[in-house]
Design a protein around this motif. Sequence first.
Motif, PDB file in Angstrom:
ATOM      1  N   TYR A  12       0.932  -1.206   0.033  1.00  0.00           N
ATOM      2  CA  TYR A  12       0.024  -0.069   0.082  1.00  0.00           C
ATOM      3  C   TYR A  12       0.751   1.205   0.100  1.00  0.00           C
ATOM      4  CZ  TYR A  12      -3.870  -2.928   1.143  1.00  0.00           C
ATOM      5  OH  TYR A  12      -4.987  -3.972   1.148  1.00  0.00           O
TER       6      TYR A  12
ATOM      7  N   ASN B 283      -3.508   5.257   1.435  1.00  0.00           N
ATOM      8  CA  ASN B 283      -3.895   4.279   0.566  1.00  0.00           C
ATOM      9  C   ASN B 283      -4.567   3.010   1.158  1.00  0.00           C
ATOM     10  OD1 ASN B 283      -2.574   5.978  -1.490  1.00  0.00           O
ATOM     11  ND2 ASN B 283      -0.875   4.834  -1.506  1.00  0.00           N
ATOM     12  N   PHE B 284      -4.102   2.429   2.107  1.00  0.00           N
ATOM     13  CA  PHE B 284      -4.789   1.432   2.837  1.00  0.00           C
ATOM     14  C   PHE B 284      -6.391   1.640   3.164  1.00  0.00           C
ATOM     15  CE2 PHE B 284      -5.884  -0.800   6.882  1.00  0.00           C
ATOM     16  CZ  PHE B 284      -5.934  -2.273   6.481  1.00  0.00           C
TER      17      PHE B 284
ATOM     18  N   ASP C  91      -8.518   1.850   0.301  1.00  0.00           N
ATOM     19  CA  ASP C  91      -8.942   0.759  -0.401  1.00  0.00           C
ATOM     20  C   ASP C  91      -9.872  -0.002   0.662  1.00  0.00           C
ATOM     21  OD1 ASP C  91      -7.741   1.479  -2.652  1.00  0.00           O
ATOM     22  OD2 ASP C  91      -5.911   0.407  -2.050  1.00  0.00           O
TER      23      ASP C  91
END
Length: 443
Positions: free
Chosen positions: A200, A205-206, A209
Amino acid sequence: MEAFTNLIDKSLTPFANKLAGNKYLTALSHGLMATLPILIFGSVCIIIADFPVPIFQEFMLKTLGNVWTEWAWEIVVPSTIGLMSLLAIVGVTNSLCEQNHVNATPAIVISICSFFVLLVQTKDGGFSASDFEARGLFMAIITAVICAELYAFLIKHDIRIKMPKGVPDFVSNQFSAIIPAAIIIPIFLIVRLGFEATSYGTLTNFLIDIVQKPLVGIGSTLIGTTVASFFNTFFWFFGIHGTAVVGAVMDPLWYAAQFENLEIFKQGESLIRPFIGTMDYANFFIYLGGTGLTFPLTLLMAFKCRSQRLKDLGKLSMLPGFFNVNEPVIFGLPIVLNPMMLIPFVLAPLISILVSWLAMSSGLVPYPTGVTIPWTTPVFIGGWLMTSSWKGGMLQILVSILSGCIYYPFITTLDRQYLADEKELEEPEESVNVEKQSISVNA
């Protein structure tokens, strides 16, 4: 009905009150609301800059030149709406600290620093502007909650530097925050380094998503929005502030969807925006005229009903209802615990959602732009500004007319009951007056 009401009071009411009183949900709601003045100001600037009247745009461009194309999107918007995530940190941290009864200022400073620790710098040493917008919203909220809770825990357990009693509070509070800062900020540094070692790359970003996309995807769907509307009116019917209960869960999701729409709108008005179910959509199609779409009901009461009680209440409730405030109707009619009004009260916003969703998803009416519009904006104007199209305003008028049609047979039935009650009260007074006249004649 009485048995059902008692069941609700014993089972559902405590749960709803507990949900509305949850400190984390309260912090999210209050924290996002604290950003509202800045968001509205930035949104008003967008509305002025992109006001959909060609003559106005041509005049302003000739008068101000390139300044007219830059002042809103390139200066004001990045300084207001563009700081949404950073502003949310301040609001959420402050709310949690107030509920935990600790000084909020040091905790806010620590939260902001921890947020920046999690951000990955660009090659020139700066930060991506998108991290402060909707993209970083969930990370900002989580950072604020963790920092505020850790700070309160450390302060309450006296893990801090204590100054002598004679030292002023504003000095003592800052020294008290040194040890908590030395503990909390390194924790976020470890988290950052840990995510850099994964595919990630960053915590942002983690979260996007794994958390943000799924939750916003569910909350902004037709089913999610319809369920939220049902529970909003259902709770209000039993005297529970349904908007507060539902908003504690849905507002962060609707705001996130709204800001994603705004990101697309900034790139071009003609581009397809991803979400219908946003915060503004809720304000102008679920809460239009107040919960239950009751503004048309006030017009029916004022101009169609014959009982004096309903006529007077309708006249008193019209103006607040025009600005989407309808407590006078909910508690004055009343709608609360009134079986006659339950069906239209629940049905009207559901029909509004279905009709407006169909109109937008079919392309007849544009999706919400993401520009934040004050929730008190009246019918037609709110829909127009929300979609940047007169079609949005006409859609509001259409669902308002449908709402009036739904309420009409129910309020007419209730009007007959109230009118009969009023006549019964008048008859004894008339008979007493007749008796008095008869006695005076005989005398």
